[in-house]
Design a protein around this motif. Structure first.
Motif, PDB file in Angstrom:
ATOM      1  N   TYR A   1       0.838  -1.164  -0.187  1.00  0.00           N
ATOM      2  CA  TYR A   1      -0.213  -0.137  -0.057  1.00  0.00           C
ATOM      3  C   TYR A   1       0.752   1.351  -0.061  1.00  0.00           C
ATOM      4  N   GLU A   2       1.958   1.215   0.911  1.00  0.00           N
ATOM      5  CA  GLU A   2       2.807   2.318   0.611  1.00  0.00           C
ATOM      6  C   GLU A   2       3.560   2.454  -0.654  1.00  0.00           C
ATOM      7  N   LEU A   3       3.799   1.575  -1.502  1.00  0.00           N
ATOM      8  CA  LEU A   3       4.386   1.316  -2.847  1.00  0.00           C
ATOM      9  C   LEU A   3       3.273   2.201  -3.568  1.00  0.00           C
ATOM     10  N   ALA A   4       1.779   1.725  -3.573  1.00  0.00           N
ATOM     11  CA  ALA A   4       0.811   2.541  -4.477  1.00  0.00           C
ATOM     12  C   ALA A   4       0.598   3.858  -4.038  1.00  0.00           C
ATOM     13  N   ARG A   5       0.547   4.212  -2.892  1.00  0.00           N
ATOM     14  CA  ARG A   5       0.569   5.499  -2.348  1.00  0.00           C
ATOM     15  C   ARG A   5       1.786   6.484  -3.128  1.00  0.00           C
ATOM     16  N   SER A   6       2.856   5.761  -2.888  1.00  0.00           N
ATOM     17  CA  SER A   6       4.057   6.505  -3.422  1.00  0.00           C
ATOM     18  C   SER A   6       4.255   6.878  -4.873  1.00  0.00           C
ATOM     19  N   LEU A   7       3.773   5.649  -5.592  1.00  0.00           N
ATOM     20  CA  LEU A   7       3.483   5.763  -7.103  1.00  0.00           C
ATOM     21  C   LEU A   7       2.484   6.777  -7.621  1.00  0.00           C
ATOM     22  N   HIS A   8       1.584   6.892  -6.763  1.00  0.00           N
ATOM     23  CA  HIS A   8       0.313   8.028  -7.031  1.00  0.00           C
ATOM     24  C   HIS A   8       1.009   9.144  -6.699  1.00  0.00           C
ATOM     25  N   GLU A   9       1.760   9.426  -5.686  1.00  0.00           N
ATOM     26  CA  GLU A   9       2.163  10.664  -5.149  1.00  0.00           C
ATOM     27  C   GLU A   9       3.248  11.286  -6.489  1.00  0.00           C
ATOM     28  N   ASP A  10       4.079   9.853  -6.735  1.00  0.00           N
ATOM     29  CA  ASP A  10       5.028  10.498  -7.930  1.00  0.00           C
ATOM     30  C   ASP A  10       4.278  10.973  -9.290  1.00  0.00           C
ATOM     31  N   LEU A  11       3.092  10.532  -9.548  1.00  0.00           N
ATOM     32  CA  LEU A  11       2.275  10.892 -10.670  1.00  0.00           C
ATOM     33  C   LEU A  11       1.825  12.207 -10.373  1.00  0.00           C
ATOM     34  N   THR A  12       1.266  12.758  -9.451  1.00  0.00           N
ATOM     35  CA  THR A  12       0.602  13.786  -8.975  1.00  0.00           C
ATOM     36  C   THR A  12       1.206  14.958  -8.338  1.00  0.00           C
ATOM     37  N   SER A  13       2.657  14.743  -8.332  1.00  0.00           N
ATOM     38  CA  SER A  13       3.350  16.028  -7.731  1.00  0.00           C
ATOM     39  C   SER A  13       4.613  15.974  -8.053  1.00  0.00           C
ATOM     40  N   GLY A  14       5.416  17.186  -7.792  1.00  0.00           N
ATOM     41  CA  GLY A  14       6.879  17.251  -8.325  1.00  0.00           C
ATOM     42  C   GLY A  14       6.987  17.372  -9.758  1.00  0.00           C
ATOM     43  N   GLN A  15       8.175  16.976 -10.300  1.00  0.00           N
ATOM     44  CA  GLN A  15       8.373  17.183 -11.464  1.00  0.00           C
ATOM     45  C   GLN A  15       7.476  16.701 -12.546  1.00  0.00           C
ATOM     46  N   VAL A  16       6.678  15.482 -12.174  1.00  0.00           N
ATOM     47  CA  VAL A  16       5.721  14.807 -13.072  1.00  0.00           C
ATOM     48  C   VAL A  16       4.510  16.021 -13.011  1.00  0.00           C
TER      49      VAL A  16
ATOM     50  N   LEU B   1      -2.439 -13.039   0.636  1.00  0.00           N
ATOM     51  CA  LEU B   1      -2.125 -12.754   1.963  1.00  0.00           C
ATOM     52  C   LEU B   1      -1.512 -11.722   2.421  1.00  0.00           C
ATOM     53  N   GLY B   2      -0.405 -11.416   1.224  1.00  0.00           N
ATOM     54  CA  GLY B   2       0.368 -10.214   1.555  1.00  0.00           C
ATOM     55  C   GLY B   2      -0.160  -9.010   1.127  1.00  0.00           C
ATOM     56  N   GLY B   3      -1.381  -8.865   0.425  1.00  0.00           N
ATOM     57  CA  GLY B   3      -2.126  -7.718   0.094  1.00  0.00           C
ATOM     58  C   GLY B   3      -1.588  -7.196  -1.215  1.00  0.00           C
ATOM     59  N   GLY B   4      -0.807  -7.961  -2.005  1.00  0.00           N
ATOM     60  CA  GLY B   4      -0.194  -7.198  -3.217  1.00  0.00           C
ATOM     61  C   GLY B   4      -1.176  -6.963  -4.297  1.00  0.00           C
ATOM     62  N   LYS B   5      -2.035  -7.954  -4.345  1.00  0.00           N
ATOM     63  CA  LYS B   5      -3.330  -7.627  -5.360  1.00  0.00           C
ATOM     64  C   LYS B   5      -4.248  -6.622  -4.992  1.00  0.00           C
ATOM     65  N   ALA B   6      -4.560  -6.632  -3.734  1.00  0.00           N
ATOM     66  CA  ALA B   6      -5.523  -5.507  -3.028  1.00  0.00           C
ATOM     67  C   ALA B   6      -4.899  -4.210  -3.338  1.00  0.00           C
ATOM     68  N   ALA B   7      -3.390  -4.066  -3.153  1.00  0.00           N
ATOM     69  CA  ALA B   7      -2.949  -2.730  -3.081  1.00  0.00           C
ATOM     70  C   ALA B   7      -2.748  -2.245  -4.712  1.00  0.00           C
ATOM     71  N   ARG B   8      -2.895  -3.112  -5.606  1.00  0.00           N
ATOM     72  CA  ARG B   8      -2.679  -2.983  -7.037  1.00  0.00           C
ATOM     73  C   ARG B   8      -4.080  -2.531  -7.415  1.00  0.00           C
ATOM     74  N   ARG B   9      -5.113  -3.211  -6.678  1.00  0.00           N
ATOM     75  CA  ARG B   9      -6.509  -2.730  -7.140  1.00  0.00           C
ATOM     76  C   ARG B   9      -6.768  -1.178  -6.891  1.00  0.00           C
ATOM     77  N   TYR B  10      -6.213  -0.941  -5.561  1.00  0.00           N
ATOM     78  CA  TYR B  10      -6.155   0.329  -4.916  1.00  0.00           C
ATOM     79  C   TYR B  10      -5.399   1.543  -5.634  1.00  0.00           C
ATOM     80  N   LEU B  11      -4.397   1.144  -6.116  1.00  0.00           N
ATOM     81  CA  LEU B  11      -3.562   2.053  -7.108  1.00  0.00           C
ATOM     82  C   LEU B  11      -4.280   2.297  -8.533  1.00  0.00           C
ATOM     83  N   ASP B  12      -4.838   1.167  -9.108  1.00  0.00           N
ATOM     84  CA  ASP B  12      -5.534   1.164 -10.086  1.00  0.00           C
ATOM     85  C   ASP B  12      -6.624   2.132 -10.183  1.00  0.00           C
ATOM     86  N   GLY B  13      -7.210   2.110  -9.051  1.00  0.00           N
ATOM     87  CA  GLY B  13      -8.368   2.977  -8.814  1.00  0.00           C
ATOM     88  C   GLY B  13      -8.155   4.494  -8.883  1.00  0.00           C
ATOM     89  N   MET B  14      -7.023   4.796  -8.151  1.00  0.00           N
ATOM     90  CA  MET B  14      -6.308   6.098  -8.266  1.00  0.00           C
ATOM     91  C   MET B  14      -5.981   6.602  -9.698  1.00  0.00           C
TER      92      MET B  14
END
Length: 166
Positions: free
Chosen positions: A30-45, A98-111
């Motif tokens: 989930y932190e990876l998903a959040r940071s990828l979204h932040e990268d897309l929506t802030s700073g140089q990008v 169990l590790g939540g990777g697929k759920a975090a990916r769906r979360y990122l995809d939604g954003m």
């Protein structure tokens, strides 16, 4: 029978370790998903998106600097952000349920889905503008691959895919 309490204790310990591991992995995904979204929506990008969005959607503004090298830099900055997102999505897809990777990916995809949909029509316009300004064909097929993969996975028709095939 003296081994039963030891076996139960070992089983409880292993279970606790697995639960802690799964919770940590879930947090990391989930932190990876959040940071990828932040990268897309802030700073140089975000700066690149703003410049390209003005180029694509805004009225002509003579005071803005739309020099080809600045447009190209913004264009590739955005494409590389989508590459990072796609790499992160691939990493998450390998994560167990169990590790939540697929759920975090769906979360990122939604954003990010609407961003992909928006740029599926915008990037070809930027590309065309760059080719008009420079008189040269773009050599961006490698950089476009991750973005094209995103559009396919999201079921979004992308003009970028048809343009890069030329």
């Amino acid at each position: 029978m003296n081994w039963i309490p030891s076996a139960v204790s070992a089983l409880i310990s292993v279970t606790a370790v697995m639960v802690v591991y799964a919770l940590n992995r879930r947090h990391d995904y989930y932190e990876l998903a959040r940071s990828l979204h932040e990268d897309l929506t802030s700073g140089q990008v975000a700066g690149a998106r703003d410049a390209l969005g003005t180029l694509v959607h805004g009225p002509p503004q003579p005071d803005l600097d739309f020099a080809p090298q600045k447009i190209r830099h913004a264009y590739f900055t955005l494409l590389w952000a989508f590459e990072r997102i796609q790499a992160g999505r691939h990493h998450m897809a390998r994560g167990s349920v169990l590790g939540g990777g697929k759920a975090a990916r769906r979360y990122l995809d939604g954003m990010i889905r609407w961003h992909v949909r928006e740029w599926a029509s915008g990037l070809p316009m930027v590309r065309e503008r760059l080719e008009d300004l420079t008189g040269e064909s773009m050599t961006d097929s490698d950089s476009l691959q991750a973005f094209e993969e995103l559009t396919r996975e999201f079921g979004i028709r992308s003009e970028a895919a048809s343009v890069s095939a030329i």
